[in-house]
Structures are given as structure tokens and as C-alpha cells.
Design an enzyme around this catalytic site. Structure first.
Site, PDB file in Angstrom:
ATOM      1  CB  SER A  64      -0.886  -0.011   1.248  1.00  0.00           C
ATOM      2  OG  SER A  64      -1.326   1.300   1.537  1.00  0.00           O
ATOM      3  CB  SER A 123     -16.442   4.904   4.973  1.00  0.00           C
ATOM      4  OG  SER A 123     -16.821   3.630   4.857  1.00  0.00           O
ATOM      5  CG  ASP A 169     -19.377   2.862   6.909  1.00  0.00           C
ATOM      6  OD1 ASP A 169     -20.376   3.602   6.933  1.00  0.00           O
ATOM      7  OD2 ASP A 169     -18.527   2.857   7.820  1.00  0.00           O
TER       8      ASP A 169
END
Ligand code: GAF
Length: 401
Positions: A64, A123, A169
Site C-alpha cells: 500500500s 469510511s 459503509d
């Protein structure tokens, strides 16, 4: 397409595809989802992107851009709650729920990027789950209906990561439509798209990231949920959704439980009121066959919705007690500077405020509300807030590469 670049840099070669899942803001209905109630979120333009390719074997390799520590390897065989912790628990949880539901998850490499501020209550966790769900099912050739993906992504968060969230969400990320808010009945799981285009009436949505970090894992969220369940138990109903008259709550002796329940009952009604205002204003109720062209809502509609937003904030602050000082100051400053309404959004104790503001020139993130909130924070010596213009956007999808 920074996720694809990251993929090439870390793994070499080209991803099979890139998938984007948006974050969400919530127009109305907070802490109502796990009480079987109504919510009215909308997807944001910002979200989490996953560039993925299938690879032989039973290992998922993840990286990431927001977690520079390196790559994480997840063995798909023997995956179980507790085996993966930290940010990688969210993607691992999705792989785990897919397999538990009988879908064979392929091995692969996934590079992740996000333009959602983390901890801002927009979210980012659900967006990560939903981006991974789309990426893994796509590279694995798994054809799973969106509604089922919502349930699986939520289960990843509840049962693998261990956070007892509701279903709002993941639903917002996977089921929203651009230019609409998503009305979700969390008891029946029925959804409908409610036209929501503030710009058409010279209004705009301004998100204020108060920079007070919000964590769902710190126990307060779970405590609120338990209090709601206890209130429902004492009132003899399966959930607080079964109550619509705040007077019914007088039977609760405990003043804390009474306040919690009052928030839920009144917020459910506010969702229905906002939906009524939006539908009436766009002519949706008058044109069942689509024969009458919808007209844009008038500013008066936004005055009314704004009034409900401000009311909801008071309810979240005083009855549900999930607001935080920066949110209260942001709401107060926004209202004083001419916002139609404003309220904290999400789980609470940190995160963002949503303000509905006049935006005749189409730029809600400029103008007196922004200036007033900035000034109020500076006057208290707080870190400057971050502002984002929010436009109701489309749900998770594959991007063209
Ligand atoms: C968080 C949770 F994830 C949602 O399910 C919802 O309960 C929300 O807090 C409060 O409305 O975002």
C-alpha cells in the site's frame, strides 16, 4: 492511476485491472444501521484503488502506498481471525469471508492506494474492503452479486477484524449511484436511490476533516451498540427500529439508555423526512412513470434539510454522546457563517463534519463557512482542518487502465 504505478514498481509487469471503491459521507441516519433502522449515505469521489493481478499459488501479496513498511504476504490456506493484524487484516478478512462462503480466492499481487484521509470518518476501512472484494472476485472470475459482496465485506470487518460495525459503509461503497443518496432499510436490506444534486439548487456539500482521529476499535462504538441492544431488550422489542414514538421511551428508567434510544428513534424519522423532502422537490413522487420531468430542488428544500442536519448534530452530541469538541466548534461556526445545516458524521469521537452550504458559484469548499471554521480552529490553537467538496458519486467499479 497511482495504484498501477505502485504495482509496476513493487511487483513488475502490468496489473490485470484496477478497481476503485469510494468512501462515503452520510446525509442522515447515524448509529441507526445496527439498530435495523434507516440510513441515507452517498459515495464520495475519493476512495481506495486496488491494482491486482492473479498469480499461481495460494498467497496474496499486498502493498500500500500509505503503508511504506513493505509488502505483506497472506497465506490463503489456514487463514483465520487473529492471524493477520494491522491494515492488512481488512484485505485478509475479505479473502477469508469469500473462502468461508465457498468462493475460491486466487493467489495474486495487489497494490493499494487511497486518496481518502485515514481516520477522517469517511469510511476508508470499508472502501479498502470493497476495493479488495472487487479486485479478488474479478481476477478470480467469481461472479458475486453486489448485495452479497456488501454482506461479505461487512463480515470481514465484524468477524475477522473484530469491529462490530453496521452495514452502512459497505452498502454506500458498493451500491451508490452518482447524483443520488442511497436510502437503505437496514432491517429488510431494501435500497432505493434518492436524487440528490445540491449543485442544481446552488447548494454544496462541504466536508470538514476536523483532524481529530477517529477509531472504531477503541471500544466506545461497541459500548453504544450494546446500550442500544439493552434498551431494546428492556422495551421488549427485537431492535430500536420497532419504535417510532419517542414517548414509548419513557418506559426506560435508565436516563442514559433513554437518551441513546431517543437518538435512534428520532434519527430514523429524520432520514425519512430528508427522503420526503428530496423526493418531493425532484418530483419523483409525482411522476411514478417518469412522465413528468423532475425539477431541481429549490433552496427552501436545503434550508429544511439543513435544519434537520443541525437537529441531528444536537441529538448525536447530547443524546448519543459521540461528538467531540472540534466537531461541535465546526458545526457552530458553520451555522453562524450561513450554512443551511451541519453535523458530525460517522461513528464519532473524531473524524468529519458535513456542512450543507450555499454555493451559488459551484464551489462549496471556498467561502464564508470555510473561513469561519478555519478561524474558529485557529483561535483555539487547533490544527487547521482539511476541507473537501463532496459530490454524490458512483459506487465501486473497474477503472480503465
Ligand atoms: C461507522 C460504522 F462503520 C457504520 O456501520 C455506522 O454504524 C456508523 O459508524 C455510524 O452511523 O461508520
Amino acid at each position: 492511476m497511482r495504484a498501477a504505478e505502485l504495482f509496476r514498481a513493487r511487483f513488475g509487469g502490468t496489473p490485470d485491472g484496477v478497481w476503485l471503491a469510494p468512501g462515503r459521507a452520510n446525509l442522515m441516519g447515524e448509529h441507526t444501521d445496527y439498530n435495523d433502522g434507516y440510513v441515507l449515505p452517498f459515495a464520495l469521489g475519493q476512495g481506495v484503488t486496488a491494482a491486482a493481478a492473479r498469480r499461481p499459488g495460494r498467497v496474496l501479496t499486498l502493498c500500500s502506498r500509505q503503508e511504506p513498511a513493505g509488502t505483506v504476504e497472506i497465506a490463503l490456506d489456514g487463514l483465520a481471525p487473529g492471524r493477520v493484524t494491522g491494515w492488512a487484516a481488512y484485505p485478509a478478512g475479505v479473502a477469508w469471508t469469500l473462502e468461508a462462503a465457498g468462493h475460491r480466492v486466487p493467489g495474486g499481487c495487489v497494490a493499494i492506494d487511497s486518496d481518502l484521509p485515514a481516520g477522517a470518518g469517511l469510511s476508508s476501512s470499508a472502501a479498502l474492503e470493497c476495493a479488495i472484494a472487487l479486485a479478488l472476485t474479478s481476477i478470480g472470475g467469481l461472479d458475486i452479486p453486489r448485495g452479497e459482496l456488501v454482506t461479505l465485506a461487512r463480515r470481514a470487518e465484524n468477524d475477522f477484524v473484530g469491529v462490530p460495525t453496521g452495514i452502512m459503509d459497505q452498502s454506500a461503497s458498493l451500491l451508490s449511484q452518482a447524483g443520488h443518496a442511497l436510502l437503505l432499510d437496514c432491517r429488510s436490506l431494501e435500497t432505493s436511490q434518492v436524487p440528490f444534486d445540491p449543485a442544481a439548487a446552488g447548494a454544496g456539500l462541504l466536508l470538514v476533516n476536523t483532524r481529530a482521529k477517529h477509531e472504531l476499535t477503541d471500544g466506545e462504538y461497541g459500548r453504544r451498540r450494546a446500550e442500544c441492544e439493552e434498551a431494546a431488550r428492556r422495551l421488549g422489542v427485537p431492535s430500536l427500529r420497532y419504535l417510532t414514538d419517542p414517548a414509548d421511551l419513557d418506559r426506560l428508567d435508565d436516563p442514559v439508555l433513554r437518551r441513546r434510544a431517543r437518538h435512534v428513534v428520532t434519527d430514523n424519522q429524520r432520514v425519512l423526512d430528508v427522503v420526503g423532502l428530496l423526493n418531493a422537490a425532484t418530483g419523483a413522487l409525482l411522476a411514478p412513470g417518469g412522465t413528468t420531468p423532475p425539477s431541481p430542488p429549490a433552496t427552501s428544500t436545503y434550508h429544511e434539510i439543513g435544519r434537520l442536519l443541525a437537529q441531528a448534530h444536537v441529538s448525536l452530541r447530547d443524546d448519543f454522546e459521540v461528538s467531540w469538541p472540534e466537531a461541535d466548534v465546526a458545526v457552530e461556526a458553520a451555522l453562524a457563517a450561513g450554512a443551511f445545516g451541519a453535523r458530525m458524521i460517522g461513528g464519532g469521537f473524531g473524524g468529519s463534519v458535513l456542512a450543507l452550504v450555499p454555493a451559488p458559484d459551484g464551489s462549496p469548499s471556498e467561502g464564508p463557512v470555510r473561513d469561519a471554521v478555519t478561524g474558529a480552529f485557529a483561535g483555539r490553537g487547533w490544527t487547521a482542518p482539511e476541507f473537501l467538496a463532496a459530490v454524490p458519486a458512483a459506487s465501486a467499479r473497474r477503472l480503465d487502465t
